[in-house]
Enzyme design. Structure first.
Site, PDB file in Angstrom:
ATOM      1  N   SER A 146       4.824  -4.389  -2.006  1.00 47.81           N
ATOM      2  CA  SER A 146       4.851  -5.272  -3.445  1.00 47.81           C
ATOM      3  C   SER A 146       5.647  -4.835  -4.232  1.00 47.81           C
ATOM      4  O   SER A 146       6.510  -3.883  -4.195  1.00 47.81           O
ATOM      5  CB  SER A 146       3.312  -4.795  -3.862  1.00 47.81           C
ATOM      6  OG  SER A 146       2.976  -5.229  -5.259  1.00 47.81           O
ATOM      7  N   TYR A 159      -3.689  -0.377  -7.399  1.00 46.39           N
ATOM      8  CA  TYR A 159      -3.006  -1.060  -6.635  1.00 46.39           C
ATOM      9  C   TYR A 159      -1.532  -0.350  -6.763  1.00 46.39           C
ATOM     10  O   TYR A 159      -1.039  -0.388  -5.691  1.00 46.39           O
ATOM     11  CB  TYR A 159      -2.987  -2.547  -7.186  1.00 46.39           C
ATOM     12  CG  TYR A 159      -2.334  -3.458  -6.251  1.00 46.39           C
ATOM     13  CD1 TYR A 159      -0.954  -3.785  -6.603  1.00 46.39           C
ATOM     14  CD2 TYR A 159      -2.992  -4.196  -5.457  1.00 46.39           C
ATOM     15  CE1 TYR A 159      -0.255  -4.951  -5.963  1.00 46.39           C
ATOM     16  CE2 TYR A 159      -2.516  -4.996  -4.533  1.00 46.39           C
ATOM     17  CZ  TYR A 159      -1.002  -5.440  -4.674  1.00 46.39           C
ATOM     18  OH  TYR A 159      -0.349  -6.324  -3.960  1.00 46.39           O
TER      19      TYR A 159
HETATM   20  P1  NAP Z   1      -5.822 -12.235  -0.473  1.00 48.86           P
HETATM   21  O1  NAP Z   1      -5.670 -13.599  -0.252  1.00 48.86           O
HETATM   22  O2  NAP Z   1      -6.748 -11.735  -1.308  1.00 48.86           O
HETATM   23  O3  NAP Z   1      -5.902 -11.687   1.313  1.00 48.86           O
HETATM   24  C1  NAP Z   1      -6.217 -10.472   1.560  1.00 48.86           C
HETATM   25  C2  NAP Z   1      -6.874 -10.317   2.919  1.00 48.86           C
HETATM   26  O4  NAP Z   1      -7.168  -9.093   3.375  1.00 48.86           O
HETATM   27  C3  NAP Z   1      -8.298 -11.209   2.923  1.00 48.86           C
HETATM   28  O5  NAP Z   1      -8.082 -11.978   4.256  1.00 48.86           O
HETATM   29  C4  NAP Z   1      -9.060  -9.955   2.866  1.00 48.86           C
HETATM   30  O6  NAP Z   1     -10.432 -10.544   3.716  1.00 48.86           O
HETATM   31  C5  NAP Z   1      -8.508  -9.110   3.691  1.00 48.86           C
HETATM   32  N1  NAP Z   1      -9.168  -7.743   3.559  1.00 48.86           N
HETATM   33  C6  NAP Z   1      -9.605  -7.109   2.446  1.00 48.86           C
HETATM   34  N2  NAP Z   1     -10.247  -6.017   2.756  1.00 48.86           N
HETATM   35  C7  NAP Z   1     -10.329  -5.989   4.157  1.00 48.86           C
HETATM   36  C8  NAP Z   1     -11.039  -4.991   5.006  1.00 48.86           C
HETATM   37  N3  NAP Z   1     -11.531  -4.026   4.625  1.00 48.86           N
HETATM   38  N4  NAP Z   1     -10.567  -5.137   6.388  1.00 48.86           N
HETATM   39  C9  NAP Z   1     -10.161  -6.427   6.813  1.00 48.86           C
HETATM   40  N5  NAP Z   1      -9.654  -7.203   6.100  1.00 48.86           N
HETATM   41  C10 NAP Z   1      -9.560  -6.961   4.716  1.00 48.86           C
HETATM   42  O7  NAP Z   1      -4.326 -11.406  -0.819  1.00 48.86           O
HETATM   43  P2  NAP Z   1      -2.802 -11.995  -0.356  1.00 48.86           P
HETATM   44  O8  NAP Z   1      -2.175 -12.536  -1.666  1.00 48.86           O
HETATM   45  O9  NAP Z   1      -2.865 -13.083   0.717  1.00 48.86           O
HETATM   46  O10 NAP Z   1      -2.252 -10.673  -0.044  1.00 48.86           O
HETATM   47  C11 NAP Z   1      -2.138 -10.137   1.323  1.00 48.86           C
HETATM   48  C12 NAP Z   1      -1.471  -8.866   1.067  1.00 48.86           C
HETATM   49  O11 NAP Z   1      -0.263  -9.201   0.358  1.00 48.86           O
HETATM   50  C13 NAP Z   1      -2.007  -7.842   0.392  1.00 48.86           C
HETATM   51  O12 NAP Z   1      -1.969  -6.500   0.898  1.00 48.86           O
HETATM   52  C14 NAP Z   1      -1.517  -7.846  -1.166  1.00 48.86           C
HETATM   53  O13 NAP Z   1      -1.626  -6.709  -1.786  1.00 48.86           O
HETATM   54  C15 NAP Z   1      -0.113  -8.149  -0.713  1.00 48.86           C
HETATM   55  N6  NAP Z   1       0.729  -8.916  -1.846  1.00 48.86           N
HETATM   56  C16 NAP Z   1       0.156  -9.803  -2.491  1.00 48.86           C
HETATM   57  C17 NAP Z   1       1.199 -10.479  -3.376  1.00 48.86           C
HETATM   58  C18 NAP Z   1       0.609 -11.868  -4.128  1.00 48.86           C
HETATM   59  O14 NAP Z   1       1.460 -12.186  -5.038  1.00 48.86           O
HETATM   60  N7  NAP Z   1      -0.307 -12.539  -3.665  1.00 48.86           N
HETATM   61  C19 NAP Z   1       2.400 -10.063  -3.761  1.00 48.86           C
HETATM   62  C20 NAP Z   1       2.577  -8.671  -3.126  1.00 48.86           C
HETATM   63  C21 NAP Z   1       1.889  -8.224  -2.173  1.00 48.86           C
HETATM   64  P3  NAP Z   1     -11.612 -11.317   2.753  1.00 48.86           P
HETATM   65  O15 NAP Z   1     -10.809 -12.570   2.101  1.00 48.86           O
HETATM   66  O16 NAP Z   1     -12.602 -11.632   3.810  1.00 48.86           O
HETATM   67  O17 NAP Z   1     -12.380 -10.134   1.890  1.00 48.86           O
HETATM   68  C1  GCO Z   2      -0.628  -8.411 -10.374  1.00 48.65           C
HETATM   69  C2  GCO Z   2      -0.277  -9.210  -8.949  1.00 48.65           C
HETATM   70  C3  GCO Z   2       0.563  -8.413  -8.336  1.00 48.65           C
HETATM   71  C4  GCO Z   2       0.821  -9.152  -7.105  1.00 48.65           C
HETATM   72  C5  GCO Z   2       1.975  -8.594  -6.450  1.00 48.65           C
HETATM   73  C6  GCO Z   2       3.292  -8.503  -6.901  1.00 48.65           C
HETATM   74  O1  GCO Z   2      -1.906  -8.525 -10.923  1.00 48.65           O
HETATM   75  O2  GCO Z   2       0.281  -7.753 -10.911  1.00 48.65           O
HETATM   76  O3  GCO Z   2      -1.605  -9.394  -8.460  1.00 48.65           O
HETATM   77  O4  GCO Z   2       0.373  -6.885  -8.230  1.00 48.65           O
HETATM   78  O5  GCO Z   2      -0.174  -9.450  -6.400  1.00 48.65           O
HETATM   79  O6  GCO Z   2       1.545  -7.297  -5.755  1.00 48.65           O
HETATM   80  O7  GCO Z   2       4.299  -7.989  -5.775  1.00 48.65           O
END
Ligand code: NAP
Ligand code: GCO
Length: 265
Positions: A146, A159
Site C-alpha cells: 500500500s 492498517y
Molecule cells: P476490498 O474490496 O475490501 O477486498 C478485500 C477482500 O479481502 C474482500 O474480498 C474480503 O472479503 C477479503 N477478506 C477480508 N478478510 C478476509 C479473511 N479473513 N479471509 C479471507 N478473505 C478476507 O479491498 P480492495 O480495495 O479490493 O483491496 C484489496 C487489497 O488491496 C487489500 O489488501 C487492501 O489493503 C489493498 N489495497 C487497497 C487499496 C485501495 O485503494 N483500494 C490501495 C492499496 C492497497 P469480504 O468482502 O467477503 O469481507
Molecule cells: C485510506 C485508504 C488507503 C488505501 C490504500 C492506499 O483510508 O487511506 O483506504 O489506505 O486503501 O492503502 O494505498
C-alpha cells in the site's frame, strides 16, 4: 536473446479475497496470461456470486472459502486446492481489511484484528503454500502492500502498521526463500476505486480532493490498473525481481502535492 515470457499457461494461481475489487482484477489479469485461477474469500455468498463476474470475462475459477487468519482453515484450504487443482505456482496475498479510527479511540482488539488480517495472514498463507514451492524449486508470491507501506496518515494507524510490516516481511521472505528460485515481491497500489475506499471517495468526501491533489495522474486508480504489475511479478519476465514493492500509484510517491493555478499552462 530468448523471448521474454509473460506467459502463465499451466500455472496455478491463488488470489485471496478475490470475489471483487483488486483481487478480482489481478486474478483476471493472471487468467488472461493463461493461469488457472483459484479464488478465495471468507464469505460464501460472495464466492457464489463472483462466478458469473469471472465467467463473463471468459474465466472459469476454482472457488474456496477459508479464513486467511486461521492456520487450520488455511491448511485445509490449501490442501484441498493442491488435491483438486494442483500445487500453487503463484500466490497473491490480497485479502485485507481497514479500520479508520483515531489511535486514542481505537480498541487494542480492533488494532490487533487489522494486524491479523493484513500482516499475519500473508505469513500464514505463504508459510503453508511455500512448502511445495521449495520442494519444486519454483514459485511466485505477491503481497498486496500500500501507500501506507511508506506513508502514515491520520486514522489508519493499524492498517499502516500492518502494511509497513508487510513490506519488510516481503523483504525477509526474499532473504530466506529466493535461493529456492522463488520470487517474493509486493505491489503497492495508490488510491484505487473499490469498496474499501468508497467511504472516503463517494458523496463529495473531502478526501477525494486530497487524492486529486496528491495524484499527478489526477484520477483514482482502477483495480485493472494493477493487473500488469501482477503479471510481471508472476511471470518469467520478473525472474530477477525479488524483495521489491512495485508502486502502482499514478505518481503519488513522486509528488509532494501541487497548488491549483500555480503557473498552470
Ligand atoms: P476490498 O474490496 O475490501 O477486498 C478485500 C477482500 O479481502 C474482500 O474480498 C474480503 O472479503 C477479503 N477478506 C477480508 N478478510 C478476509 C479473511 N479473513 N479471509 C479471507 N478473505 C478476507 O479491498 P480492495 O480495495 O479490493 O483491496 C484489496 C487489497 O488491496 C487489500 O489488501 C487492501 O489493503 C489493498 N489495497 C487497497 C487499496 C485501495 O485503494 N483500494 C490501495 C492499496 C492497497 P469480504 O468482502 O467477503 O469481507
Ligand atoms: C485510506 C485508504 C488507503 C488505501 C490504500 C492506499 O483510508 O487511506 O483506504 O489506505 O486503501 O492503502 O494505498
Amino acid at each position: 536473446m530468448n523471448k521474454i515470457s509473460f506467459d502463465l499457461t499451466g500455472k496455478v494461481a491463488l488470489v485471496t479475497g478475490a470475489t471483487h475489487g483488486i483481487g478480482m482484477a489481478v486474478a483476471k489479469g493472471l487468467a488472461q496470461q493463461g493461469a488457472k485461477i483459484c479464488v478465495n474469500d471468507i464469505d460464501q455468498t460472495k464466492l457464489e456470486a463472483c462466478e458469473e463476474a469471472y465467467r463473463k470475462d471468459g474465466v472459469e475459477v476454482y472457488r474456496l472459502i477459508f479464513d486467511v487468519t486461521s492456520e487450520a482453515d488455511v491448511d485445509r484450504g490449501i490442501s484441498q486446492i493442491e488435491r483438486d487443482v494442483g500445487p500453487i505456482d503463484i500466490l497473491v496475498n490480497n485479502a485485507g481489511i481497514i479500520k479508520r479510527i483515531p489511535i486514542l479511540d481505537m480498541d487494542i482488539a480492533e488494532f490487533k484484528q487489522v494486524i491479523e488480517v493484513d500482516l499475519v495472514s500473508p505469513l500464514i498463507v505463504s508459510k503453508r503454500v511455500v512448502r511445495s514451492m521449495i520442494k519444486r524449486r519454483a514459485g511466485k508470491i505477491i503481497n498486496m502492500c500500500s501507500m501506507m507501506s511508506v506513508y502514515g496518515r491520520q486514522n489508519v494507524s493499524a492498517y499502516a502498521s500492518a502494511k509497513g510490516g508487510l513490506k519488510l516481511l516481503t523483504q525477509n521472505m526474499c532473504c530466506e526463500w529466493a535461493k529456492y528460485n522463488i520470487n517474493i515481491n509486493g505491489i503497492g497500489p495508490g488510491y484505487i476505486a473499490t469498496a474499501q475506499t468508497a467511504p472516503i471517495r463517494v458523496g463529495g468526501h473531502p478526501f477525494n480532493d486530497l487524492v486529486m491533489t496528491r495524484t499527478p495522474a489526477n484520477r483514482w486508480g482502477e483495480p485493472e490498473d494493477l493487473a500488469g504489475a501482477a503479471i510481471l511479478l508472476a511471470s518469467e519476465a520478473g525472474r530477477f525481481i525479488n524483495g521489491q514493492v512495485i508502486y502502482v500509484d499514478g505518481g503519488i510517491l513522486a509528488n509532494f502535492g501541487y497548488v491549483q493555478g500555480e503557473n498552470e499552462p
